[in-house]
Design an enzyme around this catalytic site. Structure first.
Site, PDB file in Angstrom:
ATOM      1  CB  CYS A 124      17.043  77.362   3.560  1.00  0.00           C
ATOM      2  SG  CYS A 124      17.293  78.669   2.241  1.00  0.00           S
ATOM      3  CG  HIS A 259      17.956  78.855   7.161  1.00  0.00           C
ATOM      4  ND1 HIS A 259      19.072  78.591   6.356  1.00  0.00           N
ATOM      5  CD2 HIS A 259      17.312  79.525   6.336  1.00  0.00           C
ATOM      6  CE1 HIS A 259      19.242  79.599   5.292  1.00  0.00           C
ATOM      7  NE2 HIS A 259      17.862  79.894   5.393  1.00  0.00           N
ATOM      8  CG  ASN A 290      19.838  82.606   3.565  1.00  0.00           C
ATOM      9  OD1 ASN A 290      20.361  81.451   3.295  1.00  0.00           O
ATOM     10  ND2 ASN A 290      18.632  82.742   3.356  1.00  0.00           N
TER      11      ASN A 290
HETATM   12  C1  LIG Z   1      13.681  90.447   2.766  1.00  0.00           C
HETATM   13  C2  LIG Z   1      13.204  90.912   4.191  1.00  0.00           C
HETATM   14  C3  LIG Z   1      14.684  91.374   4.884  1.00  0.00           C
HETATM   15  C4  LIG Z   1      12.742  92.380   3.848  1.00  0.00           C
HETATM   16  O1  LIG Z   1      12.625  93.000   5.166  1.00  0.00           O
HETATM   17  P1  LIG Z   1      11.063  93.485   5.579  1.00  0.00           P
HETATM   18  O2  LIG Z   1      11.084  94.062   7.012  1.00  0.00           O
HETATM   19  O3  LIG Z   1      10.093  92.495   5.585  1.00  0.00           O
HETATM   20  O4  LIG Z   1      10.616  94.439   4.589  1.00  0.00           O
HETATM   21  P2  LIG Z   1       9.386  94.927   3.596  1.00  0.00           P
HETATM   22  O5  LIG Z   1       9.350  94.008   2.358  1.00  0.00           O
HETATM   23  O6  LIG Z   1       8.289  94.733   4.466  1.00  0.00           O
HETATM   24  O7  LIG Z   1       9.566  96.390   3.287  1.00  0.00           O
HETATM   25  C5  LIG Z   1       9.625  97.477   4.252  1.00  0.00           C
HETATM   26  C6  LIG Z   1      10.159  98.440   3.697  1.00  0.00           C
HETATM   27  O8  LIG Z   1      11.444  98.567   3.170  1.00  0.00           O
HETATM   28  C7  LIG Z   1      11.525  98.493   1.659  1.00  0.00           C
HETATM   29  N1  LIG Z   1      12.770  97.578   1.401  1.00  0.00           N
HETATM   30  C8  LIG Z   1      12.372  96.425   0.904  1.00  0.00           C
HETATM   31  N2  LIG Z   1      13.682  95.643   0.696  1.00  0.00           N
HETATM   32  C9  LIG Z   1      14.472  96.604   0.744  1.00  0.00           C
HETATM   33  C10 LIG Z   1      15.875  96.337   0.699  1.00  0.00           C
HETATM   34  N3  LIG Z   1      16.549  95.440   0.388  1.00  0.00           N
HETATM   35  N4  LIG Z   1      16.695  97.729   1.091  1.00  0.00           N
HETATM   36  C11 LIG Z   1      15.987  98.787   1.289  1.00  0.00           C
HETATM   37  N5  LIG Z   1      14.625  98.824   1.636  1.00  0.00           N
HETATM   38  C12 LIG Z   1      13.830  97.732   1.331  1.00  0.00           C
HETATM   39  C13 LIG Z   1      10.437  98.612   1.234  1.00  0.00           C
HETATM   40  O9  LIG Z   1      10.344  99.211   0.146  1.00  0.00           O
HETATM   41  C14 LIG Z   1       9.551  99.148   2.463  1.00  0.00           C
HETATM   42  O10 LIG Z   1       9.588 100.489   2.040  1.00  0.00           O
HETATM   43  P3  LIG Z   1       8.046 101.450   2.592  1.00  0.00           P
HETATM   44  O11 LIG Z   1       7.783 101.132   4.169  1.00  0.00           O
HETATM   45  O12 LIG Z   1       8.504 102.837   2.391  1.00  0.00           O
HETATM   46  O13 LIG Z   1       7.100 100.740   1.779  1.00  0.00           O
HETATM   47  C15 LIG Z   1      12.323  90.165   5.046  1.00  0.00           C
HETATM   48  O14 LIG Z   1      11.233  89.950   4.537  1.00  0.00           O
HETATM   49  C16 LIG Z   1      13.175  88.865   5.367  1.00  0.00           C
HETATM   50  O15 LIG Z   1      13.979  88.678   5.845  1.00  0.00           O
HETATM   51  N6  LIG Z   1      12.380  87.893   4.760  1.00  0.00           N
HETATM   52  C17 LIG Z   1      12.502  86.370   5.112  1.00  0.00           C
HETATM   53  C18 LIG Z   1      14.016  86.039   4.473  1.00  0.00           C
HETATM   54  C19 LIG Z   1      13.998  84.628   4.398  1.00  0.00           C
HETATM   55  O16 LIG Z   1      14.186  84.030   5.392  1.00  0.00           O
HETATM   56  N7  LIG Z   1      14.477  84.205   3.270  1.00  0.00           N
HETATM   57  C20 LIG Z   1      14.902  83.196   2.681  1.00  0.00           C
HETATM   58  C21 LIG Z   1      14.244  81.879   3.374  1.00  0.00           C
HETATM   59  S1  LIG Z   1      15.155  80.386   3.497  1.00  0.00           S
END
Ligand SMILES: CC(C)(COP(=O)(O)OP(=O)(O)OC[C@H]1O[C@@H](n2cnc3c(N)ncnc32)[C@H](O)[C@@H]1OP(=O)(O)O)[C@@H](O)C(=O)NCCC(=O)NCCS
Length: 334
Positions: A124, A259, A290
């Site tokens: 990215c 990004h 993304n």
């Molecule tokens: C992936 C992302 C959207 C997940 O969101 P988050 O808020 O961090 O979610 P978490 O992993 O902390 O999980 C929070 C809750 O949502 C749930 N959850 C995780 N992914 C999920 C999904 N895709 N759909 C629904 N629920 C989800 C988890 O099980 C957790 O549930 P709980 O609270 O009951 O345990 C986020 O971490 C993100 O955007 N990360 C960076 C992404 C990025 O920049 N990637 C590319 C880099 S270039």
């Protein structure tokens, strides 16, 4: 015997972006379309990521088809033809061939032979890595006009049942031509890597392991919260350094194009950088998803098309992703 002195190349004092081209995958994929296999929902995806739809390419298109269309548009926008390009840099992590480089194939397709041509693997951050390289090539005299293309068909590397990353990803390509300029058009690139966090965004298996052990087709996985925290907290100082290195302050920035990874990361960066209200922000992730190396030029294309950013604006751009790697610079928009 005295040895003769080498001649080293030198180039113009300044470089700038001369033209821009962009293509998105034709298919509009909604949150409802991807939510089922990951037990998610439209509401969760919107709230946690800001994504409403992502764009995905047709099955009969590959990443080079997307790159070619964007490259062609950028060359035309710069008022040039393929033969004017003397280096092609393709930033991608979704080209199926280890060798030869996709850039060489593209140079031929675009009528740019015998341009120097090579691929960059910086995920990215691939587009901003490419801009840093193109700026250096032009100002060193190594190349006059450099085509930089960020292109990804992420949908070739997703597992629809993976909740960590697949639902975020889209397909597209963005390209620019970087060439000589009478005035400064590309600020210093602030870039780096942190390979200690290589596991944070990764392929599920190496190609060798997958083939030898009969594992499924490797796809992408990420440790979402780890990546989120790194991007939201550690990328702001990198962007701030790029502003200062360009001799500017946040007040001087017209446009901010990070990004397109997550709308909440974008909002956190704005807050930490204390960007003033007047700064126009790229938020193409809502519609396009993304698209990794393509996301920054696609977001710029949208701002220009919608009339919120204009030619001559000072744009702060920062790419970050798998590696982990990052690069930021301030550029004058074409
Ligand atoms: C992936 C992302 C959207 C997940 O969101 P988050 O808020 O961090 O979610 P978490 O992993 O902390 O999980 C929070 C809750 O949502 C749930 N959850 C995780 N992914 C999920 C999904 N895709 N759909 C629904 N629920 C989800 C988890 O099980 C957790 O549930 P709980 O609270 O009951 O345990 C986020 O971490 C993100 O955007 N990360 C960076 C992404 C990025 O920049 N990637 C590319 C880099 S270039």
């Amino acid at each position: 015997m005295t040895r003769p002195t080498l001649t080293q190349s030198s180039g113009p004092a300044h470089s700038r972006i001369l033209g821009l081209g962009a293509v998105r995958g034709e298919n509009v994929v909604t949150n409802d379309d991807v939510a089922g296999p990951i037990d998610s929902s439209d509401e969760w995806i919107r709230q946690r990521t800001g994504i409403v739809t992502r764009r995905r390419a047709r099955a009969d298109q590959d990443v080079l088809d997307l790159a070619e269309a964007a490259g062609r548009a950028a060359i035309a926008d710069a008022g040039l033809v393929g033969a004017d390009i003397d280096a092609v840099i393709l930033s991608t992590v979704t080209y199926f061939h280890q060798t030869p480089a996709g850039a060489a194939v593209l140079a031929d397709r675009l009528g740019a032979t015998p341009a120097a041509a090579y691929d960059i693997s910086a995920a990215c951050a691939g587009y901003t890595y490419g801009i840093g390289q193109a700026d250096a090539l032009v100002r060193s005299g190594a190349a006059r006009n450099v085509l930089v293309i960020g292109a990804e068909k992420m949908s070739d590397f997703i597992d629809p049942t993976d909740r960590s990353i697949s639902f975020l990803l889209g397909d597209g390509a963005g390209a620019v031509v970087v060439g000589p300029s009478d005035t400064p058009g590309i600020g210093p690139t602030v870039w780096g890597s942190d390979g200690a966090q290589a596991q944070a965004i990764r392929q599920t298996a190496s190609w060798k392991d997958a083939i030898e052990n009969g594992e499924p087709w490797p796809t992408l996985r990420q440790e979402g919260p780890t990546v989120f925290k790194w991007a939201a907290w550690q990328m702001a100082p990198v962007a701030a350094k790029a502003i200062a290195a360009a001799g500017l302050t946040p007040d001087d920035v017209d446009v901010f194009v990070p990004h397109q990874a997550n709308m909440r990361i974008i909002d956190q960066l704005i807050k930490q950088l204390k960007l003033p209200e007047h700064v126009v922000v790229g938020r193409d992730i809502a519609d396009t998803g993304n698209t990794s190396a393509a996301s920054i030029p696609l977001a710029i294309e949208r701002l220009k098309r919608e009339g919120t950013a204009s030619s001559g604006d000072l744009a702060l751009q920062i790419g970050f992703g798998a590696g982990l790697v990052y690069a930021a610079q301030v550029v004058v928009l074409p």
